[in-house]
Motif scaffolding. Structure first.
Motif, PDB file in Angstrom:
ATOM      1  N   VAL A  72       0.858  -1.182   0.000  1.00 60.76           N
ATOM      2  CA  VAL A  72       0.000   0.000   0.000  1.00 60.76           C
ATOM      3  C   VAL A  72       0.894   1.231   0.000  1.00 60.76           C
ATOM      4  O   VAL A  72       1.944   1.249   0.649  1.00 60.76           O
ATOM      5  N   TRP A  73       0.485   2.272  -0.712  1.00 60.46           N
ATOM      6  CA  TRP A  73       1.273   3.498  -0.758  1.00 60.46           C
ATOM      7  C   TRP A  73       0.360   4.702  -0.985  1.00 60.46           C
ATOM      8  O   TRP A  73      -0.801   4.562  -1.348  1.00 60.46           O
ATOM      9  N   VAL A  82       2.284   7.527   9.631  1.00 59.74           N
ATOM     10  CA  VAL A  82       0.976   7.022   9.240  1.00 59.74           C
ATOM     11  C   VAL A  82       0.899   5.522   9.536  1.00 59.74           C
ATOM     12  O   VAL A  82       1.911   4.817   9.497  1.00 59.74           O
ATOM     13  N   THR A  83      -0.304   5.073   9.822  1.00 54.33           N
ATOM     14  CA  THR A  83      -0.547   3.674  10.125  1.00 54.33           C
ATOM     15  C   THR A  83      -1.585   3.119   9.153  1.00 54.33           C
ATOM     16  O   THR A  83      -2.663   3.702   8.988  1.00 54.33           O
ATOM     17  N   ILE A  84      -1.253   2.020   8.485  1.00 53.74           N
ATOM     18  CA  ILE A  84      -2.196   1.370   7.575  1.00 53.74           C
ATOM     19  C   ILE A  84      -2.730   0.121   8.265  1.00 53.74           C
ATOM     20  O   ILE A  84      -2.001  -0.590   8.955  1.00 53.74           O
ATOM     21  N   THR A  85      -4.022  -0.153   8.040  1.00 54.22           N
ATOM     22  CA  THR A  85      -4.686  -1.252   8.747  1.00 54.22           C
ATOM     23  C   THR A  85      -5.676  -1.946   7.830  1.00 54.22           C
ATOM     24  O   THR A  85      -6.400  -1.285   7.069  1.00 54.22           O
ATOM     25  N   ILE A  86      -5.715  -3.267   7.903  1.00 52.72           N
ATOM     26  CA  ILE A  86      -6.781  -4.045   7.275  1.00 52.72           C
ATOM     27  C   ILE A  86      -7.018  -5.276   8.144  1.00 52.72           C
ATOM     28  O   ILE A  86      -6.071  -5.901   8.630  1.00 52.72           O
ATOM     29  N   PHE A 114     -13.615  -6.085   3.460  1.00 52.28           N
ATOM     30  CA  PHE A 114     -12.775  -5.501   4.479  1.00 52.28           C
ATOM     31  C   PHE A 114     -12.765  -3.983   4.328  1.00 52.28           C
ATOM     32  O   PHE A 114     -13.237  -3.440   3.328  1.00 52.28           O
ATOM     33  N   GLU A 115     -12.195  -3.317   5.337  1.00 54.64           N
ATOM     34  CA  GLU A 115     -11.963  -1.878   5.265  1.00 54.64           C
ATOM     35  C   GLU A 115     -10.460  -1.649   5.380  1.00 54.64           C
ATOM     36  O   GLU A 115      -9.820  -2.148   6.307  1.00 54.64           O
ATOM     37  N   LEU A 116      -9.901  -0.933   4.428  1.00 54.43           N
ATOM     38  CA  LEU A 116      -8.480  -0.599   4.422  1.00 54.43           C
ATOM     39  C   LEU A 116      -8.344   0.844   4.875  1.00 54.43           C
ATOM     40  O   LEU A 116      -8.928   1.743   4.272  1.00 54.43           O
ATOM     41  N   GLN A 117      -7.581   1.077   5.955  1.00 58.63           N
ATOM     42  CA  GLN A 117      -7.475   2.410   6.544  1.00 58.63           C
ATOM     43  C   GLN A 117      -6.039   2.922   6.490  1.00 58.63           C
ATOM     44  O   GLN A 117      -5.085   2.146   6.537  1.00 58.63           O
ATOM     45  N   ILE A 124      -8.508   8.094   6.914  1.00 59.03           N
ATOM     46  CA  ILE A 124      -9.407   7.823   5.794  1.00 59.03           C
ATOM     47  C   ILE A 124      -9.471   6.314   5.585  1.00 59.03           C
ATOM     48  O   ILE A 124      -8.600   5.580   6.059  1.00 59.03           O
ATOM     49  N   ALA A 125     -10.499   5.871   4.880  1.00 58.39           N
ATOM     50  CA  ALA A 125     -10.678   4.434   4.687  1.00 58.39           C
ATOM     51  C   ALA A 125     -11.184   4.138   3.289  1.00 58.39           C
ATOM     52  O   ALA A 125     -11.878   4.948   2.668  1.00 58.39           O
ATOM     53  N   VAL A 126     -10.810   2.964   2.795  1.00 58.39           N
ATOM     54  CA  VAL A 126     -11.334   2.412   1.555  1.00 58.39           C
ATOM     55  C   VAL A 126     -12.278   1.284   1.947  1.00 58.39           C
ATOM     56  O   VAL A 126     -11.896   0.379   2.690  1.00 58.39           O
TER      57      VAL A 126
END
Length: 506
Positions: A72-73, A82-86, A114-117, A124-126
């Protein structure tokens, strides 16, 4: 490159000054003025800092590749944390001095949603993210050919209710468009080949399928190739003047070499994906002698960019085009098909589907895309996913020459030989030492084919379907066509032309 903060600064500052001036003109009580100043400063601070963002390839309804690292980028403020989460996994990274960040998460099995944050100063989230199989569909106009124009396309659109199939069509030479779930309202303009491929793959694998269509009509392989020496791969020879441009069969000739690589492929790096569907070559026909090296270099550079040495490349061999020649003769189209076949044979992790039987020769864009998508799906199922399916027609193995005849054998495992409709075999030609080819009479005998010609008493070479638009009807019992082939290695027309212009050019 300006940071995200500086990009927003002039607009926000102007808005703040205008708002402040409006309030200062008003005859207001002190506490009202103070409250307004606080609100203005708060608004200013929000404007000053940019929200962390995902790269445009990440969006609602997307599909991520299963069983591979999730890369992810995106962008944020310089040096922002920043922190990415799924699901239950997360990773924290620091943006670089230009505000770019890149991280990875552990692989997931097929499923979702799922939600990718991504969370930094804000979050923000996808949403509605599925995990399954991801393929990139690339090439020129036959890949962009829309479902609504394909044979059977209208019926396919009416029944196209497949919520676990998602498409992302790259905006031409620009940023990405939105991911869309497959519905009758969303697929009319989608690549027909990509749709039929995804439909069959989803049916057989039972997992979500994501297709990223990154293709452009009239483009050349040089325009999809990486710069920095990749374009001179063929024979270590540099590009001749204008060689990277289109041959005039489409609208892409105004773009220089590497243009689509940089604008439509690099933005996808290093997304995790299973493979690439490659449908291109029409605009390289008249430089066919270089195509093998060009395609080998492209595959190598794309695998490096996607950071995946096992990235699959499934190649669509060009179909017939143009008037049917009354007598056998050399063909640039046949040269390019041979180059495609050589890459598929000699490059690990690649394969090829044959489409020589799917065109009447009139159109450069055969509308029978259903069969192309089905054959690609069968190839993927058999070669990539190791399912027990027949995915290839007869493949030439060797030729033995005897007085008055040639004996051609085929690779094992492609099924019994057959002639379409039970008709006599067509498309075989023999040549003697004079290198002049004549049509031959061909007969299936078990797993070999015998070819004879009264005009060639001592044959030394045999060819099948070797023409721009050849007669051909050799298949296996599964209905899959034999690939065009030749036993000789005599220089073709594009190689001879290049040698005449540049003696010694490989």
């Amino acid at each position: 490159m300006l940071s995200p903060k500086l990009n927003w600064y002039p607009v926000c500052l102007t808005q703040v000054l205008q708002l402040s001036e409006r309030f200062l003109r008003m005859k207001m009580l002190y506490w009202c003025r103070l409250a307004c100043v606080v609100l203005v400063l708060e608004a200013f601070s929000v404007c000053l800092w940019a929200n962390p963002k995902f790269s445009p390839v990440f969006g609602d309804h997307m599909v991520l590749q299963q069983d591979q690292e999730i890369r992810v980028w995106g962008s944020a403020d310089p040096d922002e944390r920043v922190t990415i989460t799924i699901d239950r996994s997360s990773s924290t990274i620091i943006a670089d001095k230009e505000g770019r960040w890149r991280g990875s998460l552990p692989s997931l099995r097929a499923g979702g949603p799922f939600e990718l944050q991504v969370a930094g100063k804000t979050k923000i989230a996808v949403h509605d993210v599925l995990v399954g199989e991801v393929w990139i569909a690339s090439g020129q106009s036959n890949m962009t050919f829309p479902l609504r124009a394909a044979v059977g396309g209208e019926d396919a659109i009416k029944s196209a209710d497949y919520p676990n199939i998602r498409f992302l069509t790259s905006a031409k030479t620009n940023s990405q468009q939105q991911w869309k779930a497959c519905t009758p309202d969303s697929v009319a303009a989608v690549s027909a080949v990509a749709f039929f491929f995804a439909r069959d793959l989803n049916k057989n694998l039972g997992v979500p399928i994501g297709i990223i269509v990154s293709a452009y009509p009239g483009s050349t392989i040089e325009q999809w190739s990486a710069p920095d020496g990749q374009l001179s791969a063929a024979g270590s020879a540099p590009l001749a003047d204008g060689e990277g441009a289109s041959s005039g069969l489409g609208p892409a000739k105004q773009f220089p070499p590497s243009y689509f690589y940089q604008s439509m492929v690099e933005p996808l790096f290093p997304l995790s994906a299973r493979g690439v569907l490659w449908y291109q070559g029409e605009n390289n026909v008249y430089r066919a002698f270089r195509y093998r090296a060009r395609l080998e270099a492209l595959i190598k550079s794309w695998r490096a960019g996607f950071r995946n040495d096992d990235l699959q490349f499934l190649i669509v061999q060009l179909s017939g085009f143009g008037p049917r020649a009354p007598q056998p003769r050399d063909s640039a189209w046949a040269e390019l098909r041979e180059a495609q076949a050589q890459v598929a044979k000699n490059t690990p992790g690649t394969g090829m589907v044959v489409t020589i039987d799917l065109n009447d020769g009139v159109s450069l864009h055969p509308p029978r895309k259903l069969e192309v998508g089905q054959r690609l799906a069968a190839l993927a199922l058999g070669s990539t996913y190791k399912r027990a399916v027949v995915f290839s027609g007869p493949v030439f193995r060797s030729a033995k020459f005897e007085p008055g005849k040639a004996v051609v054998t085929f690779a094992e495992g492609t099924g019994p030989l057959a002639a379409q409709g039970g008709l006599p075999l067509e498309g075989f030609a023999l040549a003697g030492a004079d290198r002049k080819f004549h049509w031959g009479n061909a007969e299936i005998q078990g797993n070999v084919i015998l070819i004879t010609s009264p005009d060639v008493p001592s044959p030394v070479a045999v060819r099948y379907a070797w023409a721009d638009h050849p007669p051909c009807n050799l298949k296996n019992d599964a209905g899959l066509p034999a690939a065009p082939f030749r036993s000789d290695d005599w220089p073709g027309p594009t190689a001879r032309r290049a040698e005449a212009v540049n003696p010694g050019l490989e």
